[in-house]
Structures are given as structure tokens and as C-alpha cells.
Scaffold this motif. Sequence first.
Motif, PDB file in Angstrom:
ATOM      1  N   TRP A   1      -6.375  -8.547   4.946  1.00 51.84           N
ATOM      2  CA  TRP A   1      -5.905  -7.996   3.686  1.00 51.84           C
ATOM      3  C   TRP A   1      -4.443  -8.363   3.459  1.00 51.84           C
ATOM      4  O   TRP A   1      -3.651  -8.435   4.403  1.00 51.84           O
ATOM      5  CB  TRP A   1      -6.047  -6.467   3.679  1.00 51.84           C
ATOM      6  CG  TRP A   1      -7.463  -6.012   3.826  1.00 51.84           C
ATOM      7  CD1 TRP A   1      -8.059  -5.546   4.960  1.00 51.84           C
ATOM      8  CD2 TRP A   1      -8.462  -5.989   2.810  1.00 51.84           C
ATOM      9  NE1 TRP A   1      -9.366  -5.237   4.717  1.00 51.84           N
ATOM     10  CE2 TRP A   1      -9.649  -5.493   3.394  1.00 51.84           C
ATOM     11  CE3 TRP A   1      -8.479  -6.330   1.451  1.00 51.84           C
ATOM     12  CZ2 TRP A   1     -10.824  -5.343   2.681  1.00 51.84           C
ATOM     13  CZ3 TRP A   1      -9.656  -6.166   0.735  1.00 51.84           C
ATOM     14  CH2 TRP A   1     -10.814  -5.683   1.343  1.00 51.84           C
TER      15      TRP A   1
ATOM     16  N   HIS B   1     -11.530  -3.281  -1.555  1.00 58.72           N
ATOM     17  CA  HIS B   1     -10.585  -2.553  -0.724  1.00 58.72           C
ATOM     18  C   HIS B   1     -11.312  -2.032   0.507  1.00 58.72           C
ATOM     19  O   HIS B   1     -12.538  -2.063   0.583  1.00 58.72           O
ATOM     20  CB  HIS B   1      -9.972  -1.379  -1.503  1.00 58.72           C
ATOM     21  CG  HIS B   1     -10.967  -0.322  -1.852  1.00 58.72           C
ATOM     22  ND1 HIS B   1     -11.715  -0.376  -3.015  1.00 58.72           N
ATOM     23  CD2 HIS B   1     -11.384   0.795  -1.202  1.00 58.72           C
ATOM     24  CE1 HIS B   1     -12.519   0.658  -3.067  1.00 58.72           C
ATOM     25  NE2 HIS B   1     -12.351   1.393  -1.969  1.00 58.72           N
ATOM     26  N   ASP B   2     -10.536  -1.557   1.452  1.00 58.22           N
ATOM     27  CA  ASP B   2     -11.093  -0.922   2.636  1.00 58.22           C
ATOM     28  C   ASP B   2     -10.176   0.239   3.002  1.00 58.22           C
ATOM     29  O   ASP B   2      -8.992   0.250   2.640  1.00 58.22           O
ATOM     30  CB  ASP B   2     -11.185  -1.921   3.791  1.00 58.22           C
ATOM     31  CG  ASP B   2     -12.030  -1.407   4.944  1.00 58.22           C
ATOM     32  OD1 ASP B   2     -12.767  -0.418   4.747  1.00 58.22           O
ATOM     33  OD2 ASP B   2     -11.959  -1.976   6.052  1.00 58.22           O
TER      34      ASP B   2
ATOM     35  N   GLU C   1      -9.152   2.950   6.300  1.00 60.10           N
ATOM     36  CA  GLU C   1      -9.280   3.284   7.710  1.00 60.10           C
ATOM     37  C   GLU C   1      -8.226   4.326   8.055  1.00 60.10           C
ATOM     38  O   GLU C   1      -7.031   4.052   7.968  1.00 60.10           O
ATOM     39  CB  GLU C   1      -9.100   2.020   8.562  1.00 60.10           C
ATOM     40  CG  GLU C   1      -9.421   2.218  10.034  1.00 60.10           C
ATOM     41  CD  GLU C   1      -9.361   0.908  10.798  1.00 60.10           C
ATOM     42  OE1 GLU C   1      -8.443   0.770  11.647  1.00 60.10           O
ATOM     43  OE2 GLU C   1     -10.196   0.025  10.540  1.00 60.10           O
TER      44      GLU C   1
ATOM     45  N   CYS D   1      -5.951  -3.616   0.608  1.00 59.82           N
ATOM     46  CA  CYS D   1      -6.447  -4.389  -0.521  1.00 59.82           C
ATOM     47  C   CYS D   1      -5.543  -5.606  -0.689  1.00 59.82           C
ATOM     48  O   CYS D   1      -4.619  -5.824   0.101  1.00 59.82           O
ATOM     49  CB  CYS D   1      -6.485  -3.552  -1.798  1.00 59.82           C
ATOM     50  SG  CYS D   1      -4.858  -3.006  -2.373  1.00 59.82           S
TER      51      CYS D   1
END
Length: 200
Positions: A70, A108-109, A111, A117
Motif C-alpha cells: 500500500w 483499502h485494507d 489491520e 490504501c
Amino acid sequence: MASVVSICNLALSNIGKQNIQSLDEPGAEPRACKQFYEHSRDTLLQVYPWRFAGKTESLAEVANDKPGRWARAYKRPVDCLKIRWVRPEYSVRDPGPQTLQEELAYPHDAEGTTIYCDLSPAFLRYTAKLADPTRFSPMFIEALSWQLATRIAMPLTRDPKIRADCYQLAQATQSAAAEADANEVRETSDHESEFVAERG
């Protein structure tokens, strides 16, 4: 006007128990409500993108520990229960089916406390951990009362049938509340489309 205690009293009435005046008074009923209210509320908030719980924020950039995957990393807001979307510009409009392709353009992610993103700047639309019951819709309150009733039924009644009945009504009222919320979005969109057409 809705309050935490009034919602708890709805839940208690759903299982045939007496009303309470405060979550801090002695007794099994206030103790059970105090134990399960917030969890029931947050669970219900998380399962559907309720309009009244939507919030948009400009994300604060943090050190990116995944630069190979990212381009940017951002801090997840502390009150974020569920991410709805990330965009490069501010907007409070939640995507409908017609804008799904647009949303896929901004992957997007998430965690832990970090959102990843490729956007800069990045604006997050999310479901907030909304504690103020005066902002809940009436149908959400009804659904929440049954969700809470499901949680407190066994501790207060020891009756599996009461709990099972509460669970069925919790599912039904949640679906009805979500449908009403969705219809409100469609009606608002239709009104805006007519307004634009008239101006054109």
C-alpha cells in the motif's frame, strides 16, 4: 426522548420483568442490563450501515509498515465500528449499487488500528460507535430492545423458550429497521434527483 434506561426498560418488558430507574441500582435486572447493553448496541450498529450512525473523517497519516502493498497508512478512528468506504474527497453519501464500481476503484485494507490504501488525502466513511440514544431511529430502538432482551433473557428468566422467542423477534425487528433505513435513503435520493431535474 430515548435514554439508555428507557431502552433497557423496553427490553425488560419484552421478557416480563419490572422497569428499573437506573443501571446502578441494586438488583439482577439493572445488573444484567448494564452488562449487556453496550455490547448489544454495538453489535446492532455494526451489522448494517445505519444512516444516523454514519460519520466521515479525514484520515491522519501514520508510518506505513506495508510499503510493498500500500502507498499510504492511516490511523483508524477510535470510534470506528465498521468501515464503509475510503475516498479521495469528502462525502457523506453512502454508495448504492449504482456506485459499487466507483468504490472498487478505491481499495483499502484494515489491520488493528491502521487503515491502508493508495489515496492521499483519504476520507473515511464509517459506522461510529454511537452512544447517544437520542440519535437512534425509533425502529432501531425497537430492534435494540429485542437484541438486549435476547441477551438478558437467560440470566433473568432461565427460560430457553423466552430467549428463543426474543431471538426471533430481534431478527425480525432488525430486518424491518434496516428496510426502513434503506427506504429512507432511496426516498431522499429520489427527491434529490427530482430537484436536479427541475433545476435543469
